[in-house]
Design an enzyme around this catalytic site. Sequence first.
Site, PDB file in Angstrom:
ATOM      1  N   THR A   1       8.742  55.460  21.873  1.00  0.00           N
ATOM      2  CA  THR A   1       8.664  54.964  23.257  1.00  0.00           C
ATOM      3  C   THR A   1       7.469  55.560  23.991  1.00  0.00           C
ATOM      4  OG1 THR A   1       9.978  54.690  25.291  1.00  0.00           O
ATOM      5  CG2 THR A   1      10.021  56.858  24.289  1.00  0.00           C
TER       6      THR A   1
ATOM      7  N   ARG B   1       6.951  64.707  31.530  1.00  0.00           N
ATOM      8  CA  ARG B   1       8.365  64.311  31.352  1.00  0.00           C
ATOM      9  C   ARG B   1       8.591  63.805  29.917  1.00  0.00           C
ATOM     10  NH1 ARG B   1      11.326  59.443  29.764  1.00  0.00           N
ATOM     11  NH2 ARG B   1      13.378  59.535  30.733  1.00  0.00           N
ATOM     12  N   VAL B   2       9.638  64.304  29.314  1.00  0.00           N
ATOM     13  CA  VAL B   2      10.046  63.838  27.992  1.00  0.00           C
ATOM     14  C   VAL B   2      11.471  63.327  28.116  1.00  0.00           C
ATOM     15  CG1 VAL B   2      10.615  64.596  25.648  1.00  0.00           C
ATOM     16  CG2 VAL B   2       8.523  65.413  26.742  1.00  0.00           C
ATOM     17  N   GLY B   3      11.719  62.175  27.530  1.00  0.00           N
ATOM     18  CA  GLY B   3      13.061  61.589  27.616  1.00  0.00           C
ATOM     19  C   GLY B   3      13.885  61.884  26.383  1.00  0.00           C
ATOM     20  N   ASP B   4      14.860  61.029  26.155  1.00  0.00           N
ATOM     21  CA  ASP B   4      15.782  61.220  25.036  1.00  0.00           C
ATOM     22  C   ASP B   4      15.190  60.831  23.680  1.00  0.00           C
ATOM     23  OD1 ASP B   4      15.733  58.549  26.107  1.00  0.00           O
ATOM     24  OD2 ASP B   4      17.339  58.059  24.697  1.00  0.00           O
TER      25      ASP B   4
ATOM     26  N   THR C   1      12.053  50.545  24.720  1.00  0.00           N
ATOM     27  CA  THR C   1      12.065  51.552  23.648  1.00  0.00           C
ATOM     28  C   THR C   1      12.711  51.006  22.377  1.00  0.00           C
ATOM     29  OG1 THR C   1      12.330  53.321  25.239  1.00  0.00           O
ATOM     30  CG2 THR C   1      13.109  53.771  23.006  1.00  0.00           C
TER      31      THR C   1
ATOM     32  N   SER D   1       6.363  49.288  26.807  1.00  0.00           N
ATOM     33  CA  SER D   1       7.157  50.528  26.819  1.00  0.00           C
ATOM     34  C   SER D   1       7.121  51.292  25.502  1.00  0.00           C
ATOM     35  CB  SER D   1       8.606  50.220  27.208  1.00  0.00           C
ATOM     36  OG  SER D   1       9.069  49.126  26.487  1.00  0.00           O
TER      37      SER D   1
ATOM     38  N   THR E   1      18.669  53.405  24.123  1.00  0.00           N
ATOM     39  CA  THR E   1      17.599  53.019  25.034  1.00  0.00           C
ATOM     40  C   THR E   1      18.170  53.108  26.449  1.00  0.00           C
ATOM     41  OG1 THR E   1      16.013  51.278  25.617  1.00  0.00           O
ATOM     42  CG2 THR E   1      18.172  50.558  24.866  1.00  0.00           C
ATOM     43  N   GLY E   2      17.295  53.219  27.424  1.00  0.00           N
ATOM     44  CA  GLY E   2      17.772  53.305  28.800  1.00  0.00           C
ATOM     45  C   GLY E   2      17.423  54.633  29.431  1.00  0.00           C
TER      46      GLY E   2
HETATM   47  N1  ASP Z   1      15.033  56.083  26.840  1.00  0.00           N
HETATM   48  C1  ASP Z   1      13.647  56.021  27.215  1.00  0.00           C
HETATM   49  C2  ASP Z   1      13.305  57.249  27.998  1.00  0.00           C
HETATM   50  O1  ASP Z   1      14.099  57.694  28.795  1.00  0.00           O
HETATM   51  C3  ASP Z   1      13.267  54.840  28.041  1.00  0.00           C
HETATM   52  C4  ASP Z   1      13.907  53.524  27.738  1.00  0.00           C
HETATM   53  O2  ASP Z   1      14.567  53.331  26.734  1.00  0.00           O
HETATM   54  O3  ASP Z   1      13.753  52.646  28.557  1.00  0.00           O
HETATM   55  O4  ASP Z   1      12.193  57.732  27.858  1.00  0.00           O
END
Ligand code: ASP
Length: 316
Positions: free
Chosen positions: A196, A206-209, A178, A76, A229-230
């Site tokens: 990550t 797609r872009v996350g946090d 992450t 990840s 994370t998450g």
């Molecule tokens: N927070 C990360 C994202 O949404 C993924 C993760 O931490 O599992 O890209």
Amino acid sequence: MNRSLLGTLGMGLGSVACEAKTPQNETVSTVPIVIATWDNRKATKAAMDALAKGQSALDAVEAGARVPEADVKDTSVGYGGFPDRDGNVTLDACIMDEKGNAGSVACLKNIMHPISVARKVMEDTPHVMLVGEGALDFAKAKGFEEENLLSENAEKAWKKWLVKKEYKPKINAERHDTIGILAVDAQGQISGACTTSGMAYKLAGRVGDSPIIGAGMYVDNEVGGAAATGLGEYVMKTLGSFLIVELMRQGMSPQEACEEAIRRVVKKYEGTDEAFQIGYIAVNKKGETGAYSIRKGFNYAVYQEENKVFEATHMV
Ligand code: ASP
């Protein structure tokens, strides 16, 4: 779990969770300290080694984040990360120093160390964030080499996923997700990093946090730092890391601040399924730490005299 029950638990379980052992109950708070999401003890060690050599907290978090980025077994982060639904590994990262400078990259392909590119964005440009092609061009101009980041293992997993193409975010599937990493050096200077490959089989683009300053990670040298994370979409919608730092500024301990941030996101979005997992870590200027998640299964590493891993307390 139904919505109202989750809401009730959210109100009631905070105090139960507080009774569980956390590092600040066990050790006298002290700096230097490094804390990272998940069992990233190799990363916390690399960061602490950098601090021991007299390097800055910024150098330390970059050194730490580079460890899982180069680890092909970590599915990840960086090299070996699971790809998006089209088979492309796209990476997100951000970094912040004790002066409040910040740099970030998103949807970056073919570069093993996005955290180092993020640092270059911070130090060598007037901008904070570069994405996609622009980020790749910038990285190449700065001397980063393009590499194929899709490992055999990740390609195999992606091809298996293609059979059903079921788009279900999977959280906690790996025990090394992450990485968000925060360091406070012996002088109390704080820096943070987050890196990550994002959600496996995400939509292209797609872009996350994780690369969003204040969502995936935030530090304020007067107060402390936090990282997430998450399920990134919910961390973004609540600017979780910024919130935790602000709650600490108002007097909460890192643990209380992580718990309050989790309570708020659960209350607001009433997540009901297994994918609704978020884990936060935090540290303050004194070296006190906190961690909390919605669901069981989140752990984190703290290097403070010793390099240890802890199970985070959780809401449900
Ligand atoms: N927070 C990360 C994202 O949404 C993924 C993760 O931490 O599992 O890209």
